[in-house]
Design an enzyme around this catalytic site. Sequence first.
Site, short mmCIF file in Angstrom:
data_model
loop_
_atom_site.label_atom_id
_atom_site.label_comp_id
_atom_site.label_asym_id
_atom_site.label_seq_id
_atom_site.Cartn_x
_atom_site.Cartn_y
_atom_site.Cartn_z
N GLY A 187 1.00 1.42 12.71
CA GLY A 187 1.38 0.74 13.95
C GLY A 187 0.64 1.35 15.13
N SER A 188 1.24 1.23 16.29
CA SER A 188 0.54 1.64 17.51
C SER A 188 0.53 3.17 17.66
CB SER A 188 1.23 1.01 18.72
OG SER A 188 2.55 1.48 18.80
N THR A 189 -0.40 3.65 18.41
CA THR A 189 -0.55 5.09 18.61
C THR A 189 0.67 5.67 19.34
OG1 THR A 189 -2.92 4.75 18.69
CG2 THR A 189 -2.12 6.85 19.54
N ARG A 244 -11.05 -12.35 13.12
CA ARG A 244 -10.10 -12.42 12.01
C ARG A 244 -8.69 -12.12 12.53
NH1 ARG A 244 -8.86 -8.48 7.32
NH2 ARG A 244 -9.79 -6.94 8.68
N LYS A 272 11.14 -0.44 6.67
CA LYS A 272 11.53 -1.16 7.90
C LYS A 272 10.36 -2.03 8.33
CE LYS A 272 11.06 -1.09 12.23
NZ LYS A 272 11.04 -2.53 12.49
N PRO A 273 10.42 -3.33 8.02
CA PRO A 273 9.32 -4.21 8.44
C PRO A 273 9.41 -4.50 9.93
CG PRO A 273 11.03 -5.50 7.33
CD PRO A 273 11.50 -4.06 7.33
N ALA A 274 8.36 -5.09 10.48
CA ALA A 274 8.36 -5.45 11.90
C ALA A 274 9.35 -6.58 12.17
CB ALA A 274 6.96 -5.86 12.32
N GLU A 275 9.83 -6.62 13.39
CA GLU A 275 10.78 -7.68 13.78
C GLU A 275 10.19 -9.07 13.54
OE1 GLU A 275 13.14 -8.42 17.85
OE2 GLU A 275 11.09 -9.14 17.88
N GLU A 277 -7.08 -1.09 23.35
CA GLU A 277 -7.19 -1.95 22.17
C GLU A 277 -6.76 -3.36 22.59
OE1 GLU A 277 -4.49 -0.87 19.04
OE2 GLU A 277 -5.88 -1.56 17.50
N ARG A 290 0.84 -1.21 0.00
CA ARG A 290 0.00 0.00 0.00
C ARG A 290 0.88 1.26 0.00
NH1 ARG A 290 -3.78 1.24 5.13
NH2 ARG A 290 -5.21 -0.26 4.27
N CYS A 318 -6.35 -3.70 13.08
CA CYS A 318 -6.63 -2.36 13.61
C CYS A 318 -8.13 -2.07 13.59
CB CYS A 318 -5.88 -1.31 12.80
SG CYS A 318 -6.26 -1.41 11.06
N GLU A 376 -1.12 5.69 10.35
CA GLU A 376 -2.32 4.86 10.57
C GLU A 376 -2.11 4.19 11.90
OE1 GLU A 376 -2.12 2.28 6.97
OE2 GLU A 376 -4.25 2.67 7.07
#
Length: 416
Positions: A252-254, A302, A196-199, A406, A181, A308, A274
């Site tokens: 990711g997270s706020t 799901r 930078k993808p997540a670990e 959340e 996206r 999110c 986002e």
Amino acid sequence: MNVIGKLPFVIATRLSQQIRNMSLVRSLAFVNNQWVPASSGETFEVTNPANGQVLGQVPDMDVDDTEQAVNVAFEAFKTWEHTTAKERSVLLRKWYNLLEDNKDEIARIMTAESGKPLSEAAGEVAYANGFIDWFSEEARRIPGEIVASPTQTKEMMMIRRPIGVAALITPWNFPAAMITRKAGAALAAGCTCVIKPAEDTPLTALAMADLAAKAGIPKGVINVVTCSRKKAAEVGRVLCTSPQVAGLSFTGSTNVGKLLYEQCASTVKRVSLELGGNAPYIVFESADLEAAVKGTIACKFRNCGQTCVSANRLFIQESIFDQFVAKLEEAVKGLKVGDGAAAGVTQGPLINDAQATKVKQLVEDAVKKGAKVHLGGKPVSEMGTRFFQPTIISDVDHSMRVFNEEIFGPVAVCIP
Ligand code: NAP
């Protein structure tokens, strides 16, 4: 609830077979169209959350490595920005075709590293590839505008130009779609990117980068910097503060989003965030209850509740509350918990120990304060701590963490 995949030995055998067949699994990061290690030589393990099995190792990159990737993307921008819309469109289309040709394998990699049931992983890959499909066409349609001038001696034209290097920081819960996206849009516009993808989920990102190179996307246009969670802050700081990076797109997270927003201020970057949510789901007595329950299963369970847009609090009109909860219980009993790679599984593991602990503590906090457990409420004891029973609770009030935070887990909080 049906619990399957109880035999760790059987699971381990099936997964090692799965890994042997994965031609797109990479163990190096991707910078300047080259597969590179971290300059320190350090690596971190990527594990399967279903059983802890090590899937592979990838470079644990640091500040120097990230600066290097940013330099490369900055240099590549100097030529990529001058490609024609048609050239970029054709390259994105080739990438899309390769992503489609390899969709089954990408889905298997995703399931192995994220725990997502294979059918959901296949769904995400289709969704993810759709962004490249879309942007391959949008690349050709980047119009300008002739604006009415306030004077007779000046003509006013508005043209759109790529901004430069885009830093893309993505989460583990949509390991493919959050990358395509962002990268699809950046490349279509003529920007280059550092991802930078997540670990927890670097392998999906690296597989997609491999296919981008095979599609002929020039060197330096897409770069993937892998790093462990302990280095995420330093890598993120380079991406947010480097004057060579023009924009940041983060999902990711706020809390992390707020931090990155602040860091981007020093260079006044374009920022797109986002972040997290506390989504309500409302059912009135006029609703078709079968449809409402079906909708609840989709948007609460799901990806094991780890999306999110997962419903966090279900507000059910009082007159149909008991009826709704009874129907939901029936539906939830039909969910199958297990290794996402096994046939029929609808509920994989939670992504990591921290997430599993958080979900367990949220439910414990609610129960301690008086919540009623209708179904589930605990980890599936015989499967280890990461598999959580699909859960329904009620008698929830504002003092409970499940109301305010959340959940990101398979816990349906029903409130009349
Ligand atoms: P997260 O902790 O914020 O992580 C997201 C990404 O940021 C990961 O790549 C992470 O790396 C990285 N990161 C963490 N700390 C960082 C720092 N100090 N500097 C730079 N990068 C840093 O979020 P998460 O828990 O993985 O993802 C779940 C959250 O994402 C939920 O709140 C969910 O609602 C939200 N989300 C939102 C959307 C949406 O469309 N709005 C979509 C998906 C997810 P590591 O993995 O190495 O920690």
